[in-house]
Motif scaffolding. Structure first.
Motif, PDB file in Angstrom:
ATOM      1  N   ARG A 184       0.854  -1.200   0.000  1.00 27.06           N
ATOM      2  CA  ARG A 184       0.000   0.000   0.000  1.00 27.06           C
ATOM      3  C   ARG A 184       0.880   1.236   0.000  1.00 27.06           C
ATOM      4  NH1 ARG A 184      -5.179  -1.084   2.258  1.00 27.06           N
ATOM      5  NH2 ARG A 184      -5.183   0.937   3.338  1.00 27.06           N
ATOM      6  N   PHE A 185       0.502   2.209  -0.832  1.00 27.46           N
ATOM      7  CA  PHE A 185       1.208   3.480  -0.906  1.00 27.46           C
ATOM      8  C   PHE A 185       0.209   4.597  -0.582  1.00 27.46           C
ATOM      9  CE2 PHE A 185       5.068   1.825  -2.668  1.00 27.46           C
ATOM     10  CZ  PHE A 185       4.697   0.680  -3.355  1.00 27.46           C
ATOM     11  N   PRO A 186       0.400   5.265   0.555  1.00 23.38           N
ATOM     12  CA  PRO A 186      -0.549   6.336   0.914  1.00 23.38           C
ATOM     13  C   PRO A 186      -0.390   7.541  -0.002  1.00 23.38           C
ATOM     14  CG  PRO A 186       1.254   6.303   2.454  1.00 23.38           C
ATOM     15  CD  PRO A 186       1.467   5.117   1.549  1.00 23.38           C
ATOM     16  N   LEU A 187      -1.501   8.136  -0.325  1.00 26.82           N
ATOM     17  CA  LEU A 187      -1.543   9.358  -1.128  1.00 26.82           C
ATOM     18  C   LEU A 187      -2.124  10.499  -0.285  1.00 26.82           C
ATOM     19  CD1 LEU A 187      -2.984   7.835  -4.428  1.00 26.82           C
ATOM     20  CD2 LEU A 187      -0.586   8.289  -3.875  1.00 26.82           C
ATOM     21  N   ASP A 188      -1.879  11.705  -0.729  1.00 26.98           N
ATOM     22  CA  ASP A 188      -2.446  12.876  -0.033  1.00 26.98           C
ATOM     23  C   ASP A 188      -3.955  12.881  -0.203  1.00 26.98           C
ATOM     24  OD1 ASP A 188       0.318  15.024  -1.026  1.00 26.98           O
ATOM     25  OD2 ASP A 188       0.101  13.622   0.660  1.00 26.98           O
ATOM     26  N   ALA A 189      -4.664  13.038   0.885  1.00 25.02           N
ATOM     27  CA  ALA A 189      -6.124  13.059   0.844  1.00 25.02           C
ATOM     28  C   ALA A 189      -6.615  14.408   0.350  1.00 25.02           C
ATOM     29  CB  ALA A 189      -6.706  12.781   2.227  1.00 25.02           C
ATOM     30  N   ALA A 190      -7.738  14.367  -0.358  1.00 25.73           N
ATOM     31  CA  ALA A 190      -8.384  15.611  -0.790  1.00 25.73           C
ATOM     32  C   ALA A 190      -9.166  16.204   0.394  1.00 25.73           C
ATOM     33  CB  ALA A 190      -9.305  15.345  -1.973  1.00 25.73           C
ATOM     34  N   ARG A 191      -9.380  17.500   0.379  1.00 26.48           N
ATOM     35  CA  ARG A 191     -10.113  18.191   1.449  1.00 26.48           C
ATOM     36  C   ARG A 191     -11.271  18.966   0.836  1.00 26.48           C
ATOM     37  NH1 ARG A 191     -10.144  23.193   3.930  1.00 26.48           N
ATOM     38  NH2 ARG A 191     -10.683  23.146   6.169  1.00 26.48           N
ATOM     39  N   ASP A 192     -12.466  18.740   1.413  1.00 21.50           N
ATOM     40  CA  ASP A 192     -13.665  19.484   0.990  1.00 21.50           C
ATOM     41  C   ASP A 192     -14.233  20.180   2.232  1.00 21.50           C
ATOM     42  OD1 ASP A 192     -16.534  18.644  -1.123  1.00 21.50           O
ATOM     43  OD2 ASP A 192     -16.058  20.476  -0.009  1.00 21.50           O
ATOM     44  N   PRO A 193     -14.224  21.513   2.263  1.00 18.22           N
ATOM     45  CA  PRO A 193     -14.711  22.228   3.459  1.00 18.22           C
ATOM     46  C   PRO A 193     -16.191  21.986   3.746  1.00 18.22           C
ATOM     47  CG  PRO A 193     -13.409  23.686   2.071  1.00 18.22           C
ATOM     48  CD  PRO A 193     -13.670  22.444   1.256  1.00 18.22           C
ATOM     49  N   ASP A 194     -16.962  21.549   2.741  1.00 22.48           N
ATOM     50  CA  ASP A 194     -18.379  21.318   2.987  1.00 22.48           C
ATOM     51  C   ASP A 194     -18.556  20.126   3.921  1.00 22.48           C
ATOM     52  OD1 ASP A 194     -18.994  22.135  -0.464  1.00 22.48           O
ATOM     53  OD2 ASP A 194     -19.171  23.417   1.321  1.00 22.48           O
ATOM     54  N   VAL A 195     -19.779  20.023   4.493  1.00 21.16           N
ATOM     55  CA  VAL A 195     -20.057  18.946   5.439  1.00 21.16           C
ATOM     56  C   VAL A 195     -21.278  18.168   4.976  1.00 21.16           C
ATOM     57  CG1 VAL A 195     -19.057  20.172   7.391  1.00 21.16           C
ATOM     58  CG2 VAL A 195     -21.484  20.453   6.887  1.00 21.16           C
ATOM     59  N   GLY A 196     -21.504  17.043   5.671  1.00 25.05           N
ATOM     60  CA  GLY A 196     -22.694  16.243   5.374  1.00 25.05           C
ATOM     61  C   GLY A 196     -22.618  15.645   3.989  1.00 25.05           C
ATOM     62  N   ALA A 197     -23.743  15.722   3.316  1.00 29.42           N
ATOM     63  CA  ALA A 197     -23.817  15.134   1.976  1.00 29.42           C
ATOM     64  C   ALA A 197     -22.924  15.855   0.983  1.00 29.42           C
ATOM     65  CB  ALA A 197     -25.267  15.147   1.488  1.00 29.42           C
ATOM     66  N   ASN A 198     -22.583  17.118   1.283  1.00 29.70           N
ATOM     67  CA  ASN A 198     -21.764  17.890   0.344  1.00 29.70           C
ATOM     68  C   ASN A 198     -20.275  17.663   0.540  1.00 29.70           C
ATOM     69  OD1 ASN A 198     -24.093  19.110  -0.761  1.00 29.70           O
ATOM     70  ND2 ASN A 198     -24.127  20.640   0.892  1.00 29.70           N
ATOM     71  N   SER A 199     -19.887  16.853   1.509  1.00 33.36           N
ATOM     72  CA  SER A 199     -18.470  16.623   1.782  1.00 33.36           C
ATOM     73  C   SER A 199     -17.917  15.544   0.829  1.00 33.36           C
ATOM     74  CB  SER A 199     -18.288  16.202   3.236  1.00 33.36           C
ATOM     75  OG  SER A 199     -18.949  14.978   3.478  1.00 33.36           O
ATOM     76  N   LEU A 200     -16.637  15.254   1.010  1.00 37.97           N
ATOM     77  CA  LEU A 200     -15.953  14.278   0.160  1.00 37.97           C
ATOM     78  C   LEU A 200     -16.601  12.912   0.320  1.00 37.97           C
ATOM     79  CD1 LEU A 200     -13.515  13.597  -1.682  1.00 37.97           C
ATOM     80  CD2 LEU A 200     -12.220  13.146   0.412  1.00 37.97           C
ATOM     81  N   ARG A 201     -16.910  12.276  -0.805  1.00 36.82           N
ATOM     82  CA  ARG A 201     -17.600  10.996  -0.745  1.00 36.82           C
ATOM     83  C   ARG A 201     -16.784   9.834  -1.342  1.00 36.82           C
ATOM     84  NH1 ARG A 201     -19.800  12.205   2.865  1.00 36.82           N
ATOM     85  NH2 ARG A 201     -21.993  12.606   3.302  1.00 36.82           N
TER      86      ARG A 201
END
Length: 798
Positions: free
Chosen positions: A142-159
């Motif tokens: 496994r090679f970890p990658l940088d996670a994306a960030r979405d400031p929105d919350v709930g259903a509008n957040s990163l899915r």
């Protein structure tokens, strides 16, 4: 705007005048957007909003929301960015505290800021470069990658993430709370000779209705060297740390191993900064030892759990890394004292306020948790106030618990103490001042329960004769006292000759008093305050007129036909020494020393023949007459009183010495007349004696009844009757035919003490508890002296 607002109205208690309302509005709403009709939901009339100064007093950060003073509508004042306001919190609330005055009401408004999908997922970098040795990794690595960030919350957040089609790698996602961390999983060994570089596209999608996405280009360089990555002892480390540790304190020492040799096996520890983490500002790690230490302020109230990703990298040409997670649980200590917010409902509390009247509202808050955050409020002892808990947690009202009295305590300093249950406990204090406003609840009180004044007769008209004062424990207009004399149809006419100054209580006589016509009188003075409604009290005033030596003695005998004080007496020449020639009688309307008359010879023809009794006025012979004595003798008698400035009158008596035969006939006639007159006088004196005795018995009975009906404690310190003991003479005249008789009456006691003062002359009794017995003794002496005088006179007449 299409937003949906929900309102929740809680039940309001009468004792705690506040409610809580909740609205919701979407972020990024336009300025001026409608949030809710606060005035309508609270039941306020729009017409009185400005008068009651309905406003927001706290909670609206940077003025994001405002209330329209014209219609009571809550509206958006500035752009609201939910991500800036609440970051990643699931529920974003703005708590407003509103106040309305007259009467004071406090209401709380919660506004939930709902999220809209206004942000796309973003990777830390647009390009990601990886170096992977062809022989250094195994299938499934496994090679970890940088996670994306979405400031929105709930259903509008990163899915989710998607990876571009390739032969060597699959995509795996690890979920940690709200974060989703992507990993590349090697599914087929790399062959640098076949493909030295692999290009992939990683795409991140959010869950909005119109999904947004972000991408990062991944470039993988395949090399061959260092084929073993460092490995930690555990994948997850958990440690507990008390808040507020000193800077440099050790938290945890990590350990990772790399089986490679040389530089490829040397491990360097670092934080994995692929995700933004506040912990990086509070902790640091030694890159050689792997020890994590504190470098900032750790505050449980700010954050209770920190999760840090640690990577261990070797020093090989192609760096390999191992990863682990460290979970630091911060344990609360009692380091925050409770905070209080006091809202006064009124600047002053009337002294007639009923018990239970709310004075102020107190809200308390402690940032600590558990027992450290449980707060108990108390107030100072021995004050007529108490704290009453509200239905809402950590809310109290300061109310009155008993009646207030402005005159006893015009102001109270209430010290409120809030103490938490931590060990050791912390407390905070707040002091509020409660002013008590005055109401008219005290009547004026005179300085004495009764007033007794002694006024000399012949006083100057329109001059002040005495004064009195009353005080009122109230203040201002409620304590301003005015005086007036109570007059009714049944009052004695004398009362109408008095006037009182309504401001200072000075009493003026409109005419002069005459002791001979008026000796004593009584009236009522009323003191009234200026309160609304006014209160009043009255006092009885006893006035005794003091006699002055203003009457000249009047000669009753001898009196000539023309009214002058002159007379002729005839006596036989053969009378013996001690013979009563005649008696000069006089009258003085004054009493006491002023009416006590003394007789003296001012002029006499022969001092050896006649003598005058200075007390009775009797003229007697000193010796027998001789042939050489004159036949006519003239005596001038001076009659004067004993006043400080004595007054006097004179009478002239002509004594003719006649032969015995001539005097005998005249003597028979005079003796008969004299016997008749003296018998008549004796009869009148006996009637007078009986009347005085009857009056004495009645007075004793009335006095006993009055004393029995009095209160047990007599607060009067002043004598209210004139003290007579019957030792100074007061002349009373009776007439029978041509003869006049003078009776001797009582005088004032020499032992009485006259004390001069601004209110007149007052007889002071040393012990008021003996006043009743003193009055009886004085009354007995008064009547006994009269009866004794009359008995002596009857014996003398006989």
């Amino acid at each position: 705007s299409g937003m949906e607002n929900t309102i929740r109205m809680d039940t309001c208690l009468n004792l705690f005048p506040y409610c809580q309302i909740r609205y919701s509005i979407a972020e990024e709403s336009k300025e001026g957007s409608y949030v809710g009709d606060v005035a309508k939901d609270l039941g306020f009339s729009v017409d009185i909003l400005a008068e009651r100064r309905f406003r927001i007093v706290s909670g609206s950060k940077e003025g994001l929301l405002q209330i329209n003073q014209d219609n009571g509508v809550l509206y958006v004042n500035r752009n609201i960015d939910r991500e800036e306001l609440c970051e990643k919190n699931i529920v974003c609330l703005i708590n407003l505290k509103t106040v309305a005055e007259n009467p004071m009401e406090i209401h709380y408004v919660e506004i939930e800021i709902t999220d809209i999908n206004d942000h796309s997922p973003i990777f830390p970098e647009n390009e990601k470069r990886l170096e992977i040795a062809e022989n250094a990794v195994l299938q499934g690595t496994r090679f970890p990658l940088d996670a994306a960030r979405d400031p929105d919350v709930g259903a509008n957040s990163l899915r989710k993430y998607t990876l571009s089609q390739n032969d060597n790698f699959d995509l795996d996602v690890k979920t940690r709370g709200e974060d989703k961390i992507p990993f590349l999983i090697l599914k087929k060994p790399l062959d640098r000779e076949q493909k030295p570089e692999i290009r992939l596209i990683l795409t991140a999608f959010d869950g909005g209705e119109t999904a947004r996405s972000g991408t990062v280009n991944i470039t993988i360089h395949v090399i061959d060297v260092n084929d073993n990555a460092p490995v930690f002892d555990r994948q997850v480390y958990t440690v507990t740390l008390y808040e507020n540790p000193p800077v440099g304190a050790s938290v945890l020492r990590l350990h990772a191993t790399d089986i490679d040799d040389g530089a490829n096996g040397q491990v360097i520890y670092t934080f994995d900064n692929s995700l933004k983490n506040k912990a990086f500002d509070l902790f640091e790690i030694d890159d050689v030892t792997g020890e994590i230490t504190v470098k900032g302020l750790i505050d449980f109230e700010e954050q209770s759990v920190y999760e840090i990703d640690i990577q261990a990298s070797d020093k090989g040409p192609v760096t390999l890394t191992g990863h682990c997670s460290v979970v630091i649980n911060v344990k609360d200590v009692n380091d925050n004292a409770p905070e209080m917010d006091v809202t006064s409902l009124s600047s002053q509390v009337p002294e007639d306020a009923r018990p239970g009247t709310a004075v102020a509202l107190i809200s308390v808050f402690d940032m600590d948790s558990g027992e450290n955050g449980v707060v108990i409020c108390t107030i100072s002892d021995n004050i007529p106030f108490e704290l009453k808990p509200s239905f809402q947690k950590n809310m109290y009202s300061l109310i009155t618990k008993s009646r207030l009295d402005k005159e006893s305590e015009p102001m109270y300093t209430v010290r409120i103490t809030s103490t938490d249950k931590g060990l050791p406990s912390l407390s905070s204090h707040k002091t509020i001042t409660v002013h008590i406003s005055d109401v008219n609840d005290n009547s004026p009180v005179f300085s004495q329960s009764q007033y007794t004044f002694y006024v000399p007769e012949n006083n100057a008209p329109h001059a002040s004769v005495f004064s009195m004062s009353a005080s009122d424990r109230d203040q201002d207009e409620n304590a301003r006292v005015s005086y007036n004399i109570w007059k009714s149809d049944g009052d004695a006419p004398t009362v109408y000759y008095l006037n009182i100054n309504s401001d200072d209580g000075n009493i003026y006589a409109l005419k002069s008093f005459d002791f001979e016509t008026l000796k004593t009188f009584q009236f009522q003075v009323v003191a009234t305050d200026s309160g609304i409604p006014s209160l009043s009290s009255n006092v009885t005033v006893n006035v005794f007129i003091l006699d002055q030596n203003d009457n000249v003695p009047v000669i009753l005998y001898p009196v000539s036909a023309n009214g002058s004080a002159a007379g002729v007496e005839e006596i036989p020449r053969n009378v013996n020494a001690g013979h009563l020639v005649t008696k000069v009688r006089a009258y003085d309307a004054d009493i006491g020393y002023n009416g006590w008359l003394l007789f003296s010879l001012q002029e006499v023809t022969d001092h050896s023949l006649f003598a005058l009794d200075r007390y009775t006025g009797q003229i007697r012979t000193l010796r027998s007459f001789t042939e050489t004595d004159e036949a006519e003798h003239k005596l001038v008698i001076l009659v004067k009183d004993n006043g400080n400035v004595s007054l006097s009158a004179t009478a002239t008596v002509i004594i003719n010495v006649v032969e015995p035969k001539e005097a005998f006939a005249a003597s028979d006639v005079k003796s008969a007349v004299k016997d008749e007159e003296e018998n008549s006088v004796t009869f009148y004196l006996i009637i007078t004696l009986m009347s005085v005795s009857a009056l004495f018995i009645i007075s004793i009975i009335v006095l006993i009844v009055m004393q029995c009906s009095k209160a047990p404690v007599d607060s009067s310190k002043y004598l209210q009757d004139v003290n007579y003991d019957g030792t100074l003479c007061h002349s009373i005249q009776y007439r029978s035919g041509d003869k006049r008789y003078m009776l001797v009456g009582p005088r004032m006691s020499i032992g009485s003490t006259i004390v001069p003062g601004s209110n007149g002359n007052t007889l002071v009794v040393p012990d008021h508890r003996r006043r009743a017995s003193g009055e009886v003794r004085r009354l007995i002496r008064f009547y006994t002296s009269h009866i004794t005088s009359y008995m002596v006179l009857i014996n003398h007449v006989d």
